[in-house]
Design a protein around this motif. Structure first.
Motif, PDB file in Angstrom:
ATOM      1  N   GLU A 185       0.814  -1.220   0.000  1.00 56.87           N
ATOM      2  CA  GLU A 185       0.000   0.000   0.000  1.00 56.87           C
ATOM      3  C   GLU A 185       0.848   1.270   0.000  1.00 56.87           C
ATOM      4  OE1 GLU A 185      -3.684  -1.069   2.772  1.00 56.87           O
ATOM      5  OE2 GLU A 185      -1.783  -1.781   3.620  1.00 56.87           O
ATOM      6  N   MET A 186       2.177   1.125  -0.106  1.00 59.47           N
ATOM      7  CA  MET A 186       3.091   2.268  -0.069  1.00 59.47           C
ATOM      8  C   MET A 186       3.616   2.580  -1.463  1.00 59.47           C
ATOM      9  SD  MET A 186       5.432   1.313   3.257  1.00 59.47           S
ATOM     10  CE  MET A 186       4.697   0.822   4.822  1.00 59.47           C
ATOM     11  N   ASN A 187       4.042   3.835  -1.650  1.00 56.92           N
ATOM     12  CA  ASN A 187       4.729   4.168  -2.895  1.00 56.92           C
ATOM     13  C   ASN A 187       6.198   3.746  -2.774  1.00 56.92           C
ATOM     14  OD1 ASN A 187       6.246   6.274  -1.597  1.00 56.92           O
ATOM     15  ND2 ASN A 187       4.512   7.677  -1.868  1.00 56.92           N
ATOM     16  N   GLN A 188       6.938   3.917  -3.840  1.00 53.38           N
ATOM     17  CA  GLN A 188       8.318   3.420  -3.872  1.00 53.38           C
ATOM     18  C   GLN A 188       9.193   4.068  -2.799  1.00 53.38           C
ATOM     19  OE1 GLN A 188      10.131   3.734  -7.736  1.00 53.38           O
ATOM     20  NE2 GLN A 188      11.732   2.254  -7.251  1.00 53.38           N
ATOM     21  N   GLY A 189       9.023   5.371  -2.609  1.00 54.32           N
ATOM     22  CA  GLY A 189       9.813   6.067  -1.597  1.00 54.32           C
ATOM     23  C   GLY A 189       9.493   5.588  -0.195  1.00 54.32           C
ATOM     24  N   GLU A 190       8.214   5.341   0.079  1.00 54.46           N
ATOM     25  CA  GLU A 190       7.813   4.854   1.396  1.00 54.46           C
ATOM     26  C   GLU A 190       8.315   3.429   1.633  1.00 54.46           C
ATOM     27  OE1 GLU A 190       3.622   7.316   2.017  1.00 54.46           O
ATOM     28  OE2 GLU A 190       3.649   5.455   0.843  1.00 54.46           O
ATOM     29  N   GLN A 191       8.336   2.620   0.587  1.00 52.08           N
ATOM     30  CA  GLN A 191       8.865   1.266   0.715  1.00 52.08           C
ATOM     31  C   GLN A 191      10.342   1.284   1.083  1.00 52.08           C
ATOM     32  OE1 GLN A 191       8.003  -0.795  -2.940  1.00 52.08           O
ATOM     33  NE2 GLN A 191       5.780  -0.699  -2.640  1.00 52.08           N
ATOM     34  N   ALA A 192      11.084   2.208   0.476  1.00 52.62           N
ATOM     35  CA  ALA A 192      12.505   2.332   0.798  1.00 52.62           C
ATOM     36  C   ALA A 192      12.683   2.787   2.245  1.00 52.62           C
ATOM     37  CB  ALA A 192      13.177   3.313  -0.153  1.00 52.62           C
ATOM     38  N   GLN A 193      11.819   3.689   2.690  1.00 55.35           N
ATOM     39  CA  GLN A 193      11.888   4.174   4.071  1.00 55.35           C
ATOM     40  C   GLN A 193      11.537   3.056   5.048  1.00 55.35           C
ATOM     41  OE1 GLN A 193       9.700   7.801   4.565  1.00 55.35           O
ATOM     42  NE2 GLN A 193      10.254   8.043   6.725  1.00 55.35           N
ATOM     43  N   ASP A 194      10.535   2.248   4.697  1.00 55.06           N
ATOM     44  CA  ASP A 194      10.163   1.096   5.512  1.00 55.06           C
ATOM     45  C   ASP A 194      11.344   0.148   5.665  1.00 55.06           C
ATOM     46  OD1 ASP A 194       7.826  -1.024   6.399  1.00 55.06           O
ATOM     47  OD2 ASP A 194       9.294  -1.991   5.086  1.00 55.06           O
ATOM     48  N   ARG A 195      12.037  -0.120   4.561  1.00 50.38           N
ATOM     49  CA  ARG A 195      13.173  -1.046   4.593  1.00 50.38           C
ATOM     50  C   ARG A 195      14.296  -0.515   5.488  1.00 50.38           C
ATOM     51  NH1 ARG A 195      15.466  -5.203   1.687  1.00 50.38           N
ATOM     52  NH2 ARG A 195      17.746  -5.224   1.669  1.00 50.38           N
ATOM     53  N   ARG A 196      14.621   0.784   5.344  1.00 48.96           N
ATOM     54  CA  ARG A 196      15.682   1.369   6.175  1.00 48.96           C
ATOM     55  C   ARG A 196      15.328   1.293   7.650  1.00 48.96           C
ATOM     56  NH1 ARG A 196      15.704   5.250   1.940  1.00 48.96           N
ATOM     57  NH2 ARG A 196      14.382   6.638   3.173  1.00 48.96           N
ATOM     58  N   ALA A 197      14.058   1.588   7.964  1.00 50.00           N
ATOM     59  CA  ALA A 197      13.627   1.566   9.360  1.00 50.00           C
ATOM     60  C   ALA A 197      13.717   0.154   9.929  1.00 50.00           C
ATOM     61  CB  ALA A 197      12.195   2.093   9.475  1.00 50.00           C
ATOM     62  N   ARG A 198      13.289  -0.818   9.160  1.00 48.02           N
ATOM     63  CA  ARG A 198      13.306  -2.200   9.635  1.00 48.02           C
ATOM     64  C   ARG A 198      14.735  -2.695   9.852  1.00 48.02           C
ATOM     65  NH1 ARG A 198       8.548  -5.599   8.902  1.00 48.02           N
ATOM     66  NH2 ARG A 198       6.759  -4.327   8.310  1.00 48.02           N
ATOM     67  N   LEU A 199      15.637  -2.348   8.955  1.00 48.51           N
ATOM     68  CA  LEU A 199      17.029  -2.760   9.131  1.00 48.51           C
ATOM     69  C   LEU A 199      17.621  -2.131  10.387  1.00 48.51           C
ATOM     70  CD1 LEU A 199      18.347  -2.636   5.458  1.00 48.51           C
ATOM     71  CD2 LEU A 199      18.132  -4.673   6.902  1.00 48.51           C
ATOM     72  N   GLN A 200      17.297  -0.864  10.632  1.00 49.56           N
ATOM     73  CA  GLN A 200      17.784  -0.185  11.828  1.00 49.56           C
ATOM     74  C   GLN A 200      17.231  -0.845  13.096  1.00 49.56           C
ATOM     75  OE1 GLN A 200      19.993   2.170  12.340  1.00 49.56           O
ATOM     76  NE2 GLN A 200      19.602   2.428  14.527  1.00 49.56           N
ATOM     77  N   ILE A 201      15.937  -1.131  13.084  1.00 48.74           N
ATOM     78  CA  ILE A 201      15.295  -1.752  14.246  1.00 48.74           C
ATOM     79  C   ILE A 201      15.823  -3.158  14.473  1.00 48.74           C
ATOM     80  CG2 ILE A 201      13.080  -2.623  15.116  1.00 48.74           C
ATOM     81  CD1 ILE A 201      11.827  -0.156  13.590  1.00 48.74           C
ATOM     82  N   SER A 202      16.042  -3.895  13.384  1.00 46.76           N
ATOM     83  CA  SER A 202      16.602  -5.240  13.496  1.00 46.76           C
ATOM     84  C   SER A 202      17.958  -5.197  14.194  1.00 46.76           C
ATOM     85  CB  SER A 202      16.728  -5.880  12.114  1.00 46.76           C
ATOM     86  OG  SER A 202      17.269  -7.175  12.210  1.00 46.76           O
ATOM     87  N   HIS A 203      18.774  -4.213  13.817  1.00 45.96           N
ATOM     88  CA  HIS A 203      20.081  -4.051  14.467  1.00 45.96           C
ATOM     89  C   HIS A 203      19.900  -3.716  15.951  1.00 45.96           C
ATOM     90  CE1 HIS A 203      24.096  -2.660  15.445  1.00 45.96           C
ATOM     91  NE2 HIS A 203      23.565  -1.529  15.862  1.00 45.96           N
ATOM     92  N   GLU A 204      19.004  -2.800  16.257  1.00 47.59           N
ATOM     93  CA  GLU A 204      18.814  -2.379  17.639  1.00 47.59           C
ATOM     94  C   GLU A 204      18.293  -3.515  18.514  1.00 47.59           C
ATOM     95  OE1 GLU A 204      16.507   1.236  17.842  1.00 47.59           O
ATOM     96  OE2 GLU A 204      17.752   2.225  16.324  1.00 47.59           O
ATOM     97  N   LEU A 205      17.552  -4.448  17.917  1.00 40.79           N
ATOM     98  CA  LEU A 205      17.033  -5.594  18.661  1.00 40.79           C
ATOM     99  C   LEU A 205      18.047  -6.722  18.770  1.00 40.79           C
ATOM    100  CD1 LEU A 205      13.386  -5.819  17.269  1.00 40.79           C
ATOM    101  CD2 LEU A 205      14.095  -4.940  19.496  1.00 40.79           C
ATOM    102  N   GLY A 206      19.157  -6.602  18.030  1.00 37.77           N
ATOM    103  CA  GLY A 206      20.200  -7.621  18.104  1.00 37.77           C
ATOM    104  C   GLY A 206      20.021  -8.763  17.141  1.00 37.77           C
ATOM    105  N   HIS A 207      19.333  -8.508  16.018  1.00 33.91           N
ATOM    106  CA  HIS A 207      19.112  -9.558  15.022  1.00 33.91           C
ATOM    107  C   HIS A 207      19.955  -9.348  13.758  1.00 33.91           C
ATOM    108  CE1 HIS A 207      15.978 -11.749  17.081  1.00 33.91           C
ATOM    109  NE2 HIS A 207      15.333 -10.630  17.339  1.00 33.91           N
ATOM    110  N   GLY A 208      19.800  -8.207  13.097  1.00 34.15           N
ATOM    111  CA  GLY A 208      20.586  -7.932  11.902  1.00 34.15           C
ATOM    112  C   GLY A 208      19.986  -8.464  10.618  1.00 34.15           C
ATOM    113  N   ARG A 209      18.748  -8.983  10.663  1.00 36.38           N
ATOM    114  CA  ARG A 209      18.102  -9.477   9.445  1.00 36.38           C
ATOM    115  C   ARG A 209      16.789  -8.740   9.248  1.00 36.38           C
ATOM    116  NH1 ARG A 209      18.329 -14.096  12.144  1.00 36.38           N
ATOM    117  NH2 ARG A 209      16.148 -14.575  11.742  1.00 36.38           N
TER     118      ARG A 209
END
Length: 300
Positions: A253-277
């Motif tokens: 339901e997101m445009n291309q720019g929002e999808q890229a932002q979603d991906r960056r946020a998830r990667l950052q959160i994954s790192h902060e949670l100690g997963h990295g994936r």
């Protein structure tokens, strides 16, 4: 002792990654895998001789023996660690589906739990209460909040978690982005001094038992949900909108720019949670893509 077993024993013995329990489990698992390889006819002289054919043979053997996919994923995790330690990071496929293993269920409903005043009021032990608040404020695991020495971890604008405090021995940093995080960290430091929430006169296992008993009496069954709440709060602060688990949109339901932002946020959160994936964030935030579309995207 066979040569491979001896080499893997030295590899695990000299690694400082992970808690005592993590290291012991990994060591036992790799010794079992070495025995399995020997039984399959692969008499490796050294750990550095690991090759893709050995991994394929192990997986075929596990499947033939009826080993559950979840167990095989854990064993492949140990072999990935082994490959990394001998300088062969790309030897094993990053995606377990390449070995015909079912994916972990990534979203089982929103498990986020807020550390609100009503919940915390039920917790009688001050150290356990602070542990829950740290889990909610920084997305920490139980082991991490108990072992962390706040005076050492506090780097001003970030929390620096030493590898010996973290699951899998993964050092990581978590940014302090909210005044409430700073206030909580200062409160914990005032109580702990140079030590940790384990406290004087106790060891880690005694602290865990106290933590578990206190939560049981308080009627709290899902403390891991505080990590979920942190992940969803961070997602909204990084993107500006709610995560799918909290009623927000999926990538479809997101445009291309929002999808890229979603991906960056998830990667950052994954790192902060100690997963990295990236994929593991589906568990905390809800699926990036609806199940059908995710399969189509992967097939393409």
């Amino acid at each position: 002792m066979k040569e491979l077993n001896f080499d893997l024993m030295n590899l695990t013995r000299h690694s400082g990654e992970g808690s005592f329990a993590t290291k012991a489990c990994r060591s036992r698992g790799l010794q079992q895998i070495a025995d399995e390889l020997h039984g399959l006819g692969y008499k490796l002289k050294a750990a550095k001789n690991l090759a893709p054919k050995h991994v394929d043979a192990l997986v075929r053997g596990w499947k033939a023996a009826g080993i559950a996919d979840a167990t095989m994923r854990n064993r492949l995790g140990w072999v990935r660690w082994w490959a990394e330690k001998v300088g062969k990071n790309g030897l094993i496929a990053a995606d377990n589906s390449e070995y015909g293993l079912a994916e972990r269920p990534r979203f089982n409903g929103n498990r986020a739990k807020r550390a609100d005043a009503e919940t915390l009021a039920k917790v009688s032990d001050e150290r356990v209460r602070l542990a829950l608040r740290l889990e909610a404020a920084f997305g920490l695991r139980r082991e991490e909040v108990l072992k962390m020495r706040p005076a050492l971890a506090d780097n001003g604008d970030r929390l620096a978690l030493r590898s010996s405090w973290c699951k899998g021995g993964r050092y990581r940093e978590i940014p302090l982005t909210h005044p409430k995080q700073r206030a909580l960290l200062d409160e914990v430091k005032a109580l702990c001094g140079d030590g940790s929430l384990i406290g004087e006169g106790r060891n880690y296992h005694q602290a865990v038992k106290q933590y578990e008993n206190t939560l049981l009496k308080a009627g709290i069954r899902n403390a891991h949900g505080f990590r979920h709440a942190y992940a969803q709060w961070r997602y909204k602060s990084l993107t500006g909108w709610d995560a799918p688990a909290a009623g927000g949109r999926s990538c479809a339901e997101m445009n291309q720019g929002e999808q890229a932002q979603d991906r960056r946020a998830r990667l950052q959160i994954s790192h902060e949670l100690g997963h990295g994936r990236l994929d593991v964030t589906d568990t905390y935030l809800g699926r990036r893509w609806p199940a059908r579309e995710a399969k189509e995207s992967k097939a393409a």
